[in-house]
Design an enzyme around this catalytic site. Structure first.
Site, PDB file in Angstrom:
ATOM      1  N   HIS A   1      44.877  41.221  40.239  1.00 33.26           N
ATOM      2  CA  HIS A   1      46.120  40.489  40.509  1.00 33.26           C
ATOM      3  C   HIS A   1      47.294  41.195  39.822  1.00 33.26           C
ATOM      4  O   HIS A   1      48.402  41.266  40.375  1.00 33.26           O
ATOM      5  CB  HIS A   1      45.974  39.054  39.993  1.00 33.26           C
TER       6      HIS A   1
ATOM      7  N   HIS B   1      35.129  37.724  37.401  1.00 31.52           N
ATOM      8  CA  HIS B   1      36.265  36.803  37.292  1.00 31.52           C
ATOM      9  C   HIS B   1      37.458  37.493  36.614  1.00 31.52           C
ATOM     10  O   HIS B   1      38.576  37.490  37.151  1.00 31.52           O
ATOM     11  CB  HIS B   1      35.842  35.572  36.489  1.00 31.52           C
ATOM     12  N   GLU B   2      37.211  38.063  35.452  1.00 32.57           N
ATOM     13  CA  GLU B   2      38.313  38.685  34.716  1.00 32.57           C
ATOM     14  C   GLU B   2      38.861  39.910  35.452  1.00 32.57           C
ATOM     15  O   GLU B   2      40.059  40.192  35.394  1.00 32.57           O
ATOM     16  CB  GLU B   2      37.875  39.046  33.294  1.00 32.57           C
TER      17      GLU B   2
END
Length: 696
Positions: free
Chosen positions: A485, A478-479
């Site tokens: 991004h 997730h991180e």
């Protein structure tokens, strides 16, 4: 004559390897003077823009604002990293001073009449300026930012708003420090073998390491770090100790005395409500949702209530199954919150014939990091290699170079994976430097993204590998999705770089990336036993995948109740007693007594340690509607790494930041906006949705 404050050059002239700061040259005592000097320099830059006698242009006003404050950005990046990931008394004292000081500084900019007049002139004339889409978005962001900062208010109203913002900044800093203090101060030291009944070796090792850190070598410590408390609640056969640890965990921020957060929450909610009304909004939720995909509290609550009904029904079914296990043991107590994880693990073993302890030896931190990097290479063509010997802000932090297919350096990435008492709980991504292409005042053309992930995995004993739970592994993916991004960003302007998107879109790249952890070919390659090196047996892998939605009711109730309480706080009238409002909302929802909110109000840092996720905790689920639909696009091709879809994903989601409206960029990737169906299916709630119909 007073001397000008001096900045330690290491804080602003980042000349370490590949443009990293030389962290080893930064001292805690350097920050106070550096902030004073950087704030003064930024104020001078703002005054020069505001007082420019030339006709406003996009270049002399908006671009000038985009590149102003470089020294302040660098000092701030280093300081807030330290405050979150490796704090101490000196940093915390300065944080309580700097948070309101920064608020005053930005309030003054937001209320600079001459500066707003220039921006407002450009906004009114935007259709004649021949701006491209990204420039239009950047102009809109600046104009709306000024309006929300009070640029259109009267002088008295502006002064009141500035005071509110300053007070809120101080309250947010204190809230987070209080939670950290409660986490740091509590531990349950165990020395008797009987107290360790049921605990697997990996957890004993982590607890031994934690005890040694707390000066109790040879003992075992239960701490309030999620990487220890959750497995302890899962495996400990000592119900009395589970209850004791659980009660301490949920009591963070409401222990009375100096670290109690109830007064802070009450004052925060009152000031947020006043701020929203000053700015012309019905409530704080309306203020926060104004520039999001959801747009209204009604839309948010519609999704949350639709999911809540299905999740609660599922959770009650799960509770019945757990009660059956308790009865089988000859006991007659109800399922309590400190029982749930323990009996859910037993139920999972029975239903799927595997346990968390059986799975964990196959989930080595090192291998899951490799898996993260491999997925990024397969999807986006990036190579990530460790830069050995490069110092970071803590000895545990690792530094990596990120290169594209041509070998060109595209980003630097830092991974800070282990829990420590100087780090706040949870996991997050942030940046020291964001990608952009503008020419800075020092002549540099553009900047390389420098991104970091912070996690709180249990640190293993010396010489042993760090082993993760499946939830830990998902957290790491997730991180890293957030990190990608930031690292894949390809925009011109800093304000729309990377994660500079609406709050309910920012979780899409991170939650979507989680899906690749459980792609069979990834688990087959990287889920290997830490002792034998053999891959996870196919039978176990199949069980893991089959159990993907196990305990989904519990997990969804935990989350959704927290999100609904958050929305209630920010849409209702004055809150005299925050805990009473929390209890009222949970009673209205029919919250089962066997469960609690994932984040109870006194330690709900997403919402009260700053306002990043205030009236915005729902955004994880809003983004989940998007991520489930987005991964379905790959599933429909039959290839989790389909190159056409991967290219569309990179070009339309990961690289465009906030330069395009999120609805438009999602439709460019997928061809349509999603409905909740794929998300409900992912959570194992779809069948119930079909039976009950729409109840949103």
């Amino acid at each position: 004559m007073a001397t000008e404050p001096q900045i330690n050059p290491a804080l602003v002239d980042w000349n370490g390897p590949n443009g990293l700061p030389k962290f080893e040259l930064v001292k805690d005592g350097d920050f106070a003077a550096a902030f004073d000097a950087a704030l003064a320099a930024h104020e001078a830059e703002i005054d020069a823009i505001a007082n420019n006698t030339e006709t406003p242009t996009f270049e002399n006003t908006i671009v000038a604002l985009e590149i102003a404050g470089d020294a302040l950005s660098r000092v701030s990046a280093l300081f807030w990293n330290k405050a979150g990931a490796h704090t101490n008394d000196t940093i915390q004292a300065l944080e309580r001073d700097i948070a309101p000081k920064m608020s005053r500084h930005y309030s003054k900019i937001g209320m600079n009449a001459a500066l707003f007049a220039r921006v407002d002139t450009l906004w009114d004339a935007r259709s004649t300026l021949n701006l491209d889409l990204e420039q239009t978005r950047v102009l809109e962001r600046h104009w709306k930012g000024f309006v929300k900062a009070g640029a259109k208010l009267s002088k008295d109203e502006q002064e009141r708003l500035a005071k509110i913002n300053e007070t809120l900044a101080g309250l947010g800093a204190s809230f987070g420090q209080n939670v950290l203090a409660d986490e740091k101060d509590w531990s349950l030291i165990l020395t008797d073998e009987a107290d360790l009944a049921g605990l697997p070796a990996f957890l004993r090792d982590a607890m031994a390491s934690a005890a040694e850190d707390r000066g109790s070598a040879g003992a075992y410590a239960v701490t309030l770090s999620r990487s220890i408390i959750e497995p302890f609640l899962t495996f400990s056969e000592r119900r009395d100790l589970r209850e004791q640890a659980f009660e301490a965990w949920v009591a963070r921020g409401r222990n009375g005395g100096a670290t109690d957060n109830i007064g802070i929450v009450k004052e925060t909610l009152a000031l947020r409500s006043e701020k929203a009304k000053l700015l012309g909004y019905a409530d704080f939720a309306a203020f926060k949702l104004d520039n999001t995909m959801a747009k209204t509290a009604e839309a948010v609550n519609g999704l949350l209530h639709q999911v809540w009904e299905k999740a609660r029904a599922k959770a009650l079914e799960e509770e019945q199954s757990l009660s059956g296990l308790i009865a089988e043991e000859g006991k007659n107590h109800a399922v309590m919150p400190w029982d749930w994880r323990f009996y859910a693990e037993k139920l999972r073993e029975r239903m799927f014939d595997f346990s968390e302890s059986e799975l964990k030896p196959y989930l080595q931190l090192e291998k899951i990091i490799e898996a993260c990097f491999d997925v990024a290479k397969r999807l986006f063509g990036v190579d990530i290699t460790e830069a050995s010997g490069v110092a970071a802000y803590h000895p545990d932090v690792r530094v990596f170079e990120v290169r594209d297919e041509t070998g060109a350096l595209k980003a630097m990435f830092l991974g800070d994976y282990f829990a420590r008492s100087s780090k706040r709980s949870g996991a997050w991504m942030s940046s020291f430097q964001s990608q952009h292409k503008l020419v800075l005042n020092n002549g540099a053309e553009g900047e390389l993204p420098i991104i970091y992930n912070v996690c709180n995995f249990a640190k293993p004993a010396a010489g042993k590998p760090a082993l993760l739970s499946l939830d830990d592994a998902r957290t790491l993916f997730h991180e890293f999705g957030h990190a990608l991004h930031g690292m894949l960003s390809n925009v011109t302007y800093p304000s729309v770089s990377g994660t500079g998107v609406s709050r309910d879109f920012v979780e899409l790249p991170s939650q979507l990336y989680e899906h690749w952890l459980t792609v069979p070919e990834i688990l087959e390659k990287y889920a290997v036993h830490y002792e034998t090196g053999k891959p996870m047996p196919k039978a176990l892998l199949d069980k893991v995948l089959a159990a993907a939605t196990f305990n989904a009711g519990f997990a969804t109730v935990e989350f959704t109740s927290s999100a609904l309480v958050d929305m209630a706080f920010h849409t209702r009238g004055p809150v005299e007693d925050p805990l009473a409002v929390q209890a009222e909302v949970l009673k209205e929802l029919g919250m089962p007594a066997s469960m609690v909110m994932r984040h109870a109000t006194p330690h709900f840092q997403h919402v009260f340690s700053g306002d990043g996720y205030s009236a915005g905790y729902y955004s994880y689920m809003w983004s989940e509607v998007l991520d489930a639909d987005a991964f379905a696009a790959f599933e429909e091709t039959g290839n989790a790494f389909d190159p056409v879809m991967a290219r569309k994903l990179k070009n339309n989601i990961y690289s465009v930041g906030g330069s395009i409206d999120p609805e438009d960029t999602y439709k460019a990737f997928r061809g349509k906006l999603p409905d909740p169906t794929a998300m409900l299916k992912k959570r194992g709630l779809a069948v119930m949705a079909e039976l009950s119909g729409s109840d949103g």
